[in-house]
Motif scaffolding. Structure first.
Motif, short mmCIF file in Angstrom:
data_model
loop_
_atom_site.label_atom_id
_atom_site.label_comp_id
_atom_site.label_asym_id
_atom_site.label_seq_id
_atom_site.Cartn_x
_atom_site.Cartn_y
_atom_site.Cartn_z
N ILE A 182 0.11 47.30 -8.85
CA ILE A 182 -0.86 47.28 -9.95
C ILE A 182 -0.28 46.43 -11.06
CG2 ILE A 182 -2.05 48.69 -11.67
CD1 ILE A 182 -1.84 51.02 -9.61
N ASP A 183 -1.00 45.37 -11.40
CA ASP A 183 -0.49 44.40 -12.38
C ASP A 183 -0.97 44.67 -13.81
OD1 ASP A 183 0.88 42.88 -10.39
OD2 ASP A 183 -1.05 42.01 -9.81
N ALA A 184 -2.09 45.41 -13.96
CA ALA A 184 -2.61 45.70 -15.30
C ALA A 184 -3.43 46.98 -15.25
CB ALA A 184 -3.46 44.55 -15.79
N THR A 185 -3.43 47.72 -16.36
CA THR A 185 -4.15 49.00 -16.43
C THR A 185 -5.00 49.03 -17.69
OG1 THR A 185 -2.33 50.11 -15.30
CG2 THR A 185 -3.85 51.51 -16.50
N LEU A 186 -6.20 49.58 -17.55
CA LEU A 186 -7.11 49.78 -18.68
C LEU A 186 -7.46 51.26 -18.73
CD1 LEU A 186 -9.03 48.73 -20.94
CD2 LEU A 186 -10.76 48.47 -19.15
N ASP A 187 -7.30 51.87 -19.90
CA ASP A 187 -7.64 53.28 -20.09
C ASP A 187 -8.88 53.37 -20.96
OD1 ASP A 187 -7.73 56.02 -20.31
OD2 ASP A 187 -5.66 56.24 -20.96
N LEU A 188 -9.96 53.91 -20.41
CA LEU A 188 -11.23 54.02 -21.14
C LEU A 188 -11.42 55.40 -21.75
CD1 LEU A 188 -13.57 52.15 -18.62
CD2 LEU A 188 -12.52 51.24 -20.71
N HIS A 189 -10.46 56.31 -21.58
CA HIS A 189 -10.58 57.66 -22.14
C HIS A 189 -10.80 57.60 -23.65
CE1 HIS A 189 -8.51 58.81 -18.36
NE2 HIS A 189 -9.28 59.88 -18.48
N GLY A 190 -11.73 58.39 -24.12
CA GLY A 190 -11.96 58.50 -25.56
C GLY A 190 -12.76 57.36 -26.16
N LYS A 191 -13.18 56.41 -25.35
CA LYS A 191 -13.96 55.28 -25.87
C LYS A 191 -15.45 55.63 -25.82
CE LYS A 191 -10.78 51.53 -24.78
NZ LYS A 191 -10.09 51.66 -26.03
N THR A 192 -16.19 55.08 -26.78
CA THR A 192 -17.64 55.24 -26.74
C THR A 192 -18.19 54.36 -25.62
OG1 THR A 192 -18.09 53.39 -28.23
CG2 THR A 192 -17.71 55.56 -29.26
N PHE A 193 -19.45 54.53 -25.33
CA PHE A 193 -20.12 53.74 -24.29
C PHE A 193 -19.95 52.24 -24.53
CE2 PHE A 193 -23.92 51.45 -22.93
CZ PHE A 193 -23.95 51.74 -21.58
N TYR A 194 -20.27 51.79 -25.75
CA TYR A 194 -20.21 50.35 -26.05
C TYR A 194 -18.77 49.84 -26.13
CZ TYR A 194 -25.21 50.32 -26.57
OH TYR A 194 -26.56 50.41 -26.31
N GLU A 195 -17.86 50.67 -26.61
CA GLU A 195 -16.45 50.28 -26.62
C GLU A 195 -15.93 50.11 -25.20
OE1 GLU A 195 -14.91 52.52 -30.73
OE2 GLU A 195 -14.74 53.53 -28.79
N ALA A 196 -16.31 51.04 -24.32
CA ALA A 196 -15.87 50.96 -22.92
C ALA A 196 -16.46 49.74 -22.23
CB ALA A 196 -16.28 52.23 -22.17
N ARG A 197 -17.72 49.46 -22.48
CA ARG A 197 -18.40 48.30 -21.90
C ARG A 197 -17.69 47.01 -22.31
NH1 ARG A 197 -22.68 45.24 -24.26
NH2 ARG A 197 -23.89 44.11 -22.70
N SER A 198 -17.42 46.89 -23.59
CA SER A 198 -16.76 45.70 -24.12
C SER A 198 -15.32 45.60 -23.60
CB SER A 198 -16.77 45.75 -25.64
OG SER A 198 -16.13 44.63 -26.18
N ALA A 199 -14.60 46.72 -23.59
CA ALA A 199 -13.20 46.71 -23.15
C ALA A 199 -13.10 46.32 -21.67
CB ALA A 199 -12.57 48.08 -23.38
N LEU A 200 -13.96 46.87 -20.83
CA LEU A 200 -13.91 46.54 -19.41
C LEU A 200 -14.24 45.07 -19.17
CD1 LEU A 200 -13.55 47.61 -16.49
CD2 LEU A 200 -16.01 47.99 -16.44
N PHE A 201 -15.27 44.57 -19.84
CA PHE A 201 -15.68 43.17 -19.71
C PHE A 201 -14.52 42.24 -20.11
CE2 PHE A 201 -17.74 39.33 -21.41
CZ PHE A 201 -18.54 38.98 -20.34
N ASP A 202 -13.95 42.48 -21.28
CA ASP A 202 -12.86 41.63 -21.78
C ASP A 202 -11.62 41.74 -20.89
OD1 ASP A 202 -14.51 40.90 -23.88
OD2 ASP A 202 -13.59 42.27 -25.32
N PHE A 203 -11.31 42.95 -20.45
CA PHE A 203 -10.14 43.19 -19.61
C PHE A 203 -10.23 42.41 -18.30
CE2 PHE A 203 -8.04 46.05 -16.42
CZ PHE A 203 -6.74 45.89 -16.85
N VAL A 204 -11.36 42.50 -17.62
CA VAL A 204 -11.51 41.81 -16.33
C VAL A 204 -11.44 40.30 -16.53
CG1 VAL A 204 -13.11 41.34 -14.42
CG2 VAL A 204 -12.73 43.69 -15.18
N LEU A 205 -12.13 39.78 -17.53
CA LEU A 205 -12.10 38.32 -17.78
C LEU A 205 -10.70 37.85 -18.15
CD1 LEU A 205 -15.43 37.58 -19.69
CD2 LEU A 205 -14.92 37.32 -17.26
N ASP A 206 -10.00 38.63 -18.96
CA ASP A 206 -8.64 38.27 -19.36
C ASP A 206 -7.71 38.27 -18.15
OD1 ASP A 206 -6.56 37.67 -21.32
OD2 ASP A 206 -5.86 39.71 -20.93
#
Length: 193
Positions: free
Chosen positions: A92-116
């Motif tokens: 596993i080269d990178a990890t993203l934790d979405l715990h405690g994020k709102t719906f829109y924060e999680a959406r944005s974080a996942l999108f940015d994380f995958v693209l990055d």
């Protein structure tokens, strides 16, 4: 003899003709560089446009059971590769934790994380979305949307719920495509010489 000030003035203005009387004055607009406030406004507008480039759906999703396993692979992904992903055999080269994020924060974080990760040639990710047992108004909302969003991203080849040591059904392994740069590098490396 010295000339008086008045005589000097009249002598120097002798060839000047008076302007015709008019009530109309033409203004020309001077070009100024933008102010700091204008530049900041433009930057904020650009950031808003960039935010809108996130194409992940916010519409209805079929809700999953909190303990349901996530599993997806695009056609063309070899069974052996998918099996290794499912069994957690890849580093596993990178990890993203979405715990405690709102719906829109999680959406944005996942999108940015995958693209990055894709732009940095990172291939195997772990996304911790949680089970969502306490999420309101329904359980597993974030897990359900993560399942949907990962399928919407062209960079994602496959994903599967993680082994219990990495979070079990509260986390997901994600396999990304090789970037164009890596594909070219492999092509050159394996070319016949």
């Amino acid at each position: 003899m010295a000339m008086t000030d008045e005589e000097l003035f009249l002598a120097s203005m002798g060839d000047v003709t008076p302007l015709a009387q008019t009530n109309h004055v033409e203004l020309t607009r001077l070009k100024h560089s933008p102010t700091i406030a204008q530049l900041e406004k433009r930057r904020a507008a650009q950031l808003e446009l960039d935010f809108d480039s996130n194409f992940l759906s916010t519409e209805y999703v079929d809700l999953l059971d909190p303990f349901e396993l996530l599993a997806f692979k695009k056609s063309g992904v070899q069974e052996g590769v998918y099996k290794n992903l499912r069994l957690g055999k890849y580093q596993i080269d990178a990890t993203l934790d979405l715990h405690g994020k709102t719906f829109y924060e999680a959406r944005s974080a996942l999108f940015d994380f995958v693209l990055d990760c894709y732009s940095r040639n990172i291939r195997v990710l772990l996304v911790r979305h949680g089970l969502g047992l306490k999420s309101k108004p329904f359980p597993a909302i974030l897990k359900s949307y993560t399942n949907k969003w990962l399928q919407e991203m062209p960079q994602v080849l496959a994903y599967h719920s993680a082994l219990s040591c990495h979070g079990g059904s509260a986390a997901t392994y994600v396999l990304l495509k090789k970037s164009e740069e890596k594909k070219l590098e492999n092509k050159e490396r394996h070319a016949k010489r």
